[in-house]
Design a protein around this motif. Structure first.
Motif, PDB file in Angstrom:
ATOM      1  N   LYS A 133       2.075  50.897  -6.385  1.00  0.00           N
ATOM      2  CA  LYS A 133       2.150  49.530  -5.865  1.00  0.00           C
ATOM      3  C   LYS A 133       3.589  49.020  -5.744  1.00  0.00           C
ATOM      4  O   LYS A 133       3.883  48.145  -4.937  1.00  0.00           O
ATOM      5  CB  LYS A 133       1.346  48.590  -6.765  1.00  0.00           C
ATOM      6  CG  LYS A 133      -0.158  48.840  -6.728  1.00  0.00           C
ATOM      7  CD  LYS A 133      -0.885  47.898  -7.670  1.00  0.00           C
ATOM      8  CE  LYS A 133      -2.385  48.157  -7.634  1.00  0.00           C
ATOM      9  NZ  LYS A 133      -3.120  47.285  -8.587  1.00  0.00           N
ATOM     10  N   ALA A 170       8.899  48.186  -3.579  1.00  0.00           N
ATOM     11  CA  ALA A 170       9.265  46.826  -3.974  1.00  0.00           C
ATOM     12  C   ALA A 170      10.727  46.753  -4.395  1.00  0.00           C
ATOM     13  O   ALA A 170      11.224  47.601  -5.132  1.00  0.00           O
ATOM     14  CB  ALA A 170       8.380  46.354  -5.123  1.00  0.00           C
ATOM     15  N   ARG A 225       1.257  50.143   4.172  1.00  0.00           N
ATOM     16  CA  ARG A 225       1.797  49.069   3.342  1.00  0.00           C
ATOM     17  C   ARG A 225       2.413  47.992   4.234  1.00  0.00           C
ATOM     18  O   ARG A 225       2.693  48.220   5.412  1.00  0.00           O
ATOM     19  CB  ARG A 225       2.859  49.626   2.378  1.00  0.00           C
ATOM     20  CG  ARG A 225       2.372  50.779   1.521  1.00  0.00           C
ATOM     21  CD  ARG A 225       1.370  50.349   0.480  1.00  0.00           C
ATOM     22  NE  ARG A 225       2.003  49.586  -0.566  1.00  0.00           N
ATOM     23  CZ  ARG A 225       2.577  50.129  -1.645  1.00  0.00           C
ATOM     24  NH1 ARG A 225       2.599  51.441  -1.801  1.00  0.00           N
ATOM     25  NH2 ARG A 225       3.119  49.365  -2.569  1.00  0.00           N
ATOM     26  N   ASP A 283       4.714  44.029   0.033  1.00  0.00           N
ATOM     27  CA  ASP A 283       5.012  45.237  -0.740  1.00  0.00           C
ATOM     28  C   ASP A 283       6.497  45.508  -0.929  1.00  0.00           C
ATOM     29  O   ASP A 283       6.864  46.267  -1.825  1.00  0.00           O
ATOM     30  CB  ASP A 283       4.386  46.461  -0.051  1.00  0.00           C
ATOM     31  CG  ASP A 283       2.870  46.450  -0.123  1.00  0.00           C
ATOM     32  OD1 ASP A 283       2.344  46.083  -1.182  1.00  0.00           O
ATOM     33  OD2 ASP A 283       2.221  46.786   0.876  1.00  0.00           O
TER      34      ASP A 283
END
Length: 554
Positions: free
Chosen positions: A327, A331, A370, A375
């Motif tokens: 995830k 980032a 994504r 994200d």
């Protein structure tokens, strides 16, 4: 940590120099992929997959594009046997997919394996026995000759039963614990097996060189693989395969260097799920090819959905920093990283860029399903003005002046630090509106009228100030200058107008306009305000009123 003295290097260097792989820059084509999720991956689970979960996972693997899938060890348990029979009897195996089954070089296991394979259209029968020094000495207590004979006898039985069983079969052999085996001996065993199978152009044999346990640096494994590739019999009819585990965290490196060394096939799992520290992660391996401009021949364009199904049927968790799939892998919380990404994305918008070269993003997140907005740029107390400004612009259309972006950045960092949490785009937007936009207390604009005389503008503002509505008149060199003079007269606030910018918030004739104003109240600082209105003139006046209101409150 003095116990390090009880360890030694348990691997073996080839008897000749094998480093041709060093001269190759990168892997320039996709290998043949074989997923072992349903066998190696499944046996590593605390709760192995049920029959229905295995069928669901099998369908996922075929959708991704795997043409070879190891479906289990049918002689090991009833579930494994039943799963293979379900695939065959229910005609669930696509015509272009070959299933693979594993068997030890033991007669009763080999026979049960072929019972399970009856009627299979295409299958790879994967035979193995351990050849390492440690296994020979400690587990089997057998000589090299005896271990070799186990492999040869197993290969002979495979060949016999394949001829007697309805179906089409290809053979694979693994000298298990290859990395702990003397390369010359591993070669001797593999060549003896090949002499039994006698591979041809139309029926090639797979020789699999497993990193059953990682014992060395990846370059040693590459040299071992190159040695085997150079000296295997029937080489033109042999497919050299790799099956790397990840004990030292080098599964991907082992695979990539092994491919440079001459291997043509990889066995692994999605997300690296396997015994101990796992198998090689085929997603990482495939996406590494993709990031070098090589077609991996697998479809990972929707990694979030793949991750979700994987977690559902395996009860495992995809780590937040798992390469390409986690995830948080795209980032950016760091201010400098966010600034570079924002500028890189802006550069792509303004130029025709044939290649993806955005700082800090090795691939385009959209290629794997994504989103940039949710994200990539993530805001916490470590973030900077670039990322915060990027989110406001991408989500809501606000392109703040540079200095205002910096001021708002510090505001957001302070709030995030105080709350000790990440701030989502919606929260950042609300803070922006509350802090700067259409501020109407203690000053509130009710109406305005301009009269132009040459280069001068006269304005009549109808303002509410501290609850009292009144008209105030002033002149100036421009509309905003006239308004500014009127506000000074009304409030007694002495300031200098330092910055003014404006732009449309949306496209089209009915779009709203936003104006940004910065004023210096006389202490060398800048107080910011913003105004949003369908009319650009009203927008500019409201932005100045907002800035003056913030000055009066401070």
């Amino acid at each position: 940590m003095m116990n390090y003295e009880k360890y030694r290097r348990g691997y073996y260097i080839p008897p000749e120099v094998c480093n041709d792989w060093v001269t190759k820059e990168y892997v320039d084509h996709a290998p043949t992929w074989c997923s072992v999720d349903l066998r190696d991956g499944n046996q590593s689970l605390v709760i192995p997959m049920s029959l229905e979960e295995k069928l669901t996972y099998f369908k996922l693997l075929t959708k991704i594009g795997f043409k070879e899938i190891e479906v289990g060890f049918p002689a090991a348990s009833e579930t494994e046997y039943t799963f293979l029979r379900a695939l065959i009897d229910q005609n669930l195996i696509p015509d272009d997919v070959t299933v693979q089954v594993l068997t030890q070089a033991r007669e009763h296991i080999i026979r049960k394996t072929f019972d399970a394979l009856h009627g299979c259209k295409h299958a790879i029968v994967h035979l193995y026995n351990s050849t390492s020094f440690a296994q020979r000495e400690q587990v089997f207590k057998k000589s090299k000759e005896e271990i070799l004979q186990i492999a040869v006898d197993g290969a002979k039985l495979l060949k016999t039963l394949a001829e007697q069983t309805d179906g089409n079969f290809q053979f694979e052999y693994s000298p298990e614990s290859f990395t702990g085996t003397e390369p010359e001996y591993a070669l001797e065993v593999c060549n003896a097996v090949l002499d039994v199978f006698k591979p041809t152009k139309d029926n090639k044999v797979i020789i699999n060189l497993p990193v059953t346990v990682e014992l060395s640096l990846p370059h040693v494994y590459a040299s071992q693989v190159e040695y085997m590739c150079k000296h295997l019999k029937y080489r033109e009819n042999v497919i050299v395969s790799l099956h790397p585990h990840n004990d030292r965290g080098c599964g991907v490196a082992d695979s990539e260097l092994g491919l440079l060394a001459g291997a043509e096939r990889i066995e692994g799992t999605l997300f690296g799920n396997g015994e101990r520290t796992g198998n090689v992660d085929l997603i990482t391996l495939a996406m590494n090819l993709y990031a070098h401009g090589v077609d991996p021949k697998l479809d990972f364009s929707d990694l979030p959905s793949i991750s979700q199904l994987y977690e559902q049927v395996t009860r495992m968790h995809v780590g937040d920093r798992q390469p390409y799939t986690g995830k948080l892998v795209f980032a950016a919380f760091s201010g400098s990283h966010q600034d570079a990404i924002a500028k890189g994305m802006k550069y792509r918008e303004e130029h025709e860029c044939p290649f993806w070269e955005v700082p800090y993003l090795p691939i385009d997140p959209k290629d794997v399903g994504r989103e940039y907005e949710s994200d990539v740029i993530r805001i916490n107390s470590q973030s900077g003005k670039g990322g915060i400004g990027y989110l406001l612009e991408q989500h809501y259309g606000y392109n703040l002046p540079k200095k205002m972006r910096e001021h708002f950045g510090y505001t957001i960092k302070s709030i995030s630090d105080h709350r000790h949490k990440e701030l989502l785009p919606g929260e950042i937007y609300e803070i922006f509106l509350q802090t700067y936009v259409n501020n109407s207390s203690p000053l509130n604009l009710h109406d305005y009228h301009f009269v132009r005389s040459g280069d001068q503008f006269k304005v009549v503002l109808t303002m509410e100030f501290n609850g009292k509505i009144q008209d105030v008149t002033a002149t100036g060199n421009g509309r905003l200058d006239a308004v500014s003079n009127a506000l000074r007269k009304l409030t007694g606030c002495n300031y200098t107008l330092t910055t003014y910018e404006e732009h449309a918030l949306e496209r089209g004739s009915s779009s709203r306009a936003v104006s940004y104003v910065g004023i210096d109240p006389g202490n060398g600082t800048t107080v910011w305000g913003a105004g949003v209105h369908e009319d650009i003139i009203a927008s500019s006046i409201i932005s100045l009123v907002s800035a003056v209101n913030r000055t009066l409150k401070e």
